[in-house]
Design an enzyme around this catalytic site. Sequence first.
Site, PDB file in Angstrom:
ATOM      1  N   ASP A  93      -0.551 -53.248 -24.398  1.00 22.70           N
ATOM      2  CA  ASP A  93      -1.320 -52.014 -24.281  1.00 22.70           C
ATOM      3  C   ASP A  93      -2.826 -52.300 -24.348  1.00 22.70           C
ATOM      4  O   ASP A  93      -3.298 -53.011 -25.247  1.00 22.70           O
ATOM      5  CB  ASP A  93      -0.922 -51.060 -25.416  1.00 22.70           C
ATOM      6  CG  ASP A  93      -1.637 -49.730 -25.349  1.00 22.70           C
ATOM      7  OD1 ASP A  93      -1.388 -48.994 -24.386  1.00 22.70           O
ATOM      8  OD2 ASP A  93      -2.442 -49.432 -26.257  1.00 22.70           O
TER       9      ASP A  93
ATOM     10  N   GLU B 123      -1.999 -54.079 -19.660  1.00 20.81           N
ATOM     11  CA  GLU B 123      -2.689 -52.864 -19.237  1.00 20.81           C
ATOM     12  C   GLU B 123      -4.178 -53.135 -19.426  1.00 20.81           C
ATOM     13  O   GLU B 123      -4.617 -53.456 -20.526  1.00 20.81           O
ATOM     14  CB  GLU B 123      -2.278 -51.653 -20.066  1.00 20.81           C
ATOM     15  CG  GLU B 123      -2.998 -50.393 -19.599  1.00 20.81           C
ATOM     16  CD  GLU B 123      -3.043 -49.276 -20.640  1.00 20.81           C
ATOM     17  OE1 GLU B 123      -3.327 -48.133 -20.251  1.00 20.81           O
ATOM     18  OE2 GLU B 123      -2.810 -49.550 -21.831  1.00 20.81           O
TER      19      GLU B 123
END
Length: 593
Positions: free
Chosen positions: A256, A293
Amino acid sequence: MPQPGDEGIRSVQQFEVWAPQADRVTLHLEGATRAMERDPERTGWWTSDTEAEDGARYGYSLDHGPVLPDPRSRRQPDGPDGLSAVVDHGRYAWRTEWTGRGLPDAVLYELHVGTYTREGTLDAAADRLGHLAELGITHVELMPLCPFPGRHGWGYEGVSLWAVHEPYGGPEALKRFVDRAHELGLGVVLDVVHNHLGPSGNHLPQFGPYFTDAYHTPWGVAVNLDGPGSDEVRAYLIGSALAWLRDYRIDGLRLDAVHELHDKRAIHFLEELSTAVDGLADEVGRPLFLVAESDLCDPRLITPRSEGGLGLHAQWNDDFHHALHTVLTGESQGYYADFAKAPLAALAKTLTGGYFHNGTYSSFRGRHHGRPLDLTRISAHRLLGYAQTHDQVGNRAQGDRLAASLSPGLLACAAALTLTGPFTPMLFMGEEWAAGTPWQFFTDHTDPALAEAVRRGRRREFAAHGWAEEDIPDPQDPATRDRSCLDWSEPQREPHARVLAWHRELIALRHGLPDLSDPDLAAVRVSYDEQARWFAFRRGDIRVAVNLSKEPAAVPLSAGHARVLAAWEPVGAPDAEGTLVVPGESCAVLVQG
């Protein structure tokens, strides 16, 4: 953390914890206490060899303070603030022999356990995996599973980075899920959050310098990756990552928001992590991968370490999403602004160059952004392409999917551009049948003050964009989560059944046609008409034509003797000059020769 011994009712476990600032550490195990000893070979570590059985509850007290859960807890039966529990991973009998499934030629499917089914458990989700195998999905990407307060939430405020959220079923349920996925030939990817924890239930600061105020993130102070004590913090995160891949046989991790991992050390944390994951892949004899990401548009993330990169295996490509979204919806606010100036040109740039912002000026950021990809070194499969994700749906004011505002024909066009394009495609759960359910932002914070702060913050955020407060779903209202659960009766009804069949047909083509797996991004050729709103691209002998207008469009494919492989609405063959007439809001896939 306890180290499992031999299988059995009771065995000697090594309990160990890093607490460099403590003068005394006490192990509390099943109602008994035992003073822990300093490890003479590891500064700041405390250990105790003690008999315990699988499931035994324990915690640590620092300098006579309260009993806290283990930072490396494998299980939190009573939530983030409760005692930890011993987990003996050797007790689970794996059913499926699995040699792994790598990222090349993959089709991913992002899934949130708590809303994929009404039950909201890993076991219930496992019962629905047959649907994905039949669809042609190769990897299921699970949103975060670490424990968080309450029962329902997105999972990005988790703590206990080695444990599985108990309401989802805990560690054993995750193993059953992975076993079932592998039995069906599906790989499993897990979304992990290394850039922040908590805040609720986060006890790490009491143990050591896990965080630093030298940097700040959108969620508060940053994880300490480069300050004093950061060796152990990095080892903590890397150990957690390897545990998911080793103990649960997961195939890959989605990292993330890696742009919020602040690290000035000579060897970046991500390089150290990728080195460790590649080493584990060699050890276990199956492919393992990391997907970042990132909004940096920096190819160094996915460039091999041997070539000076960080060695991650792939990244989400938001630039493709933003271009496609503006093409489909016409939206131009915020970060869509630069893409919306000439949306088909933006789409063409991303399909042929990977990034839209490759050193260009970003009006949203007020500066130049990104760096060009070297198309001779970066394989197209290292970029993930998608029309929808949990972020791009759930972070909208009302969690509305594309299906809430687009016709089935435009949804079919989005699917064609995603599933036949050069990037590794990914779907968001329910997208394959144009789910009519929204996917909204929901929480279940047990701290009333935090719950109210989140509720007010959400409403304040969207009020600034013109939304009335009463139109913003209350994240704490159980109905918000319930509205976000997939309706599994929809795929049997129209227009959902037709959209589902279209996705299945496109995925089958992707698996069956080598040109659609070609990793050479430089070989993609595009043409488009911004005013007429048609777009076409070529990959080897494959031609894809998309008409986004309501009126029929004559699309010049320059392809003699092409035949139609799939079409949303019936189309004839191209004429003698290679022009294909595509009905309004429709698309077609053809092969030349």
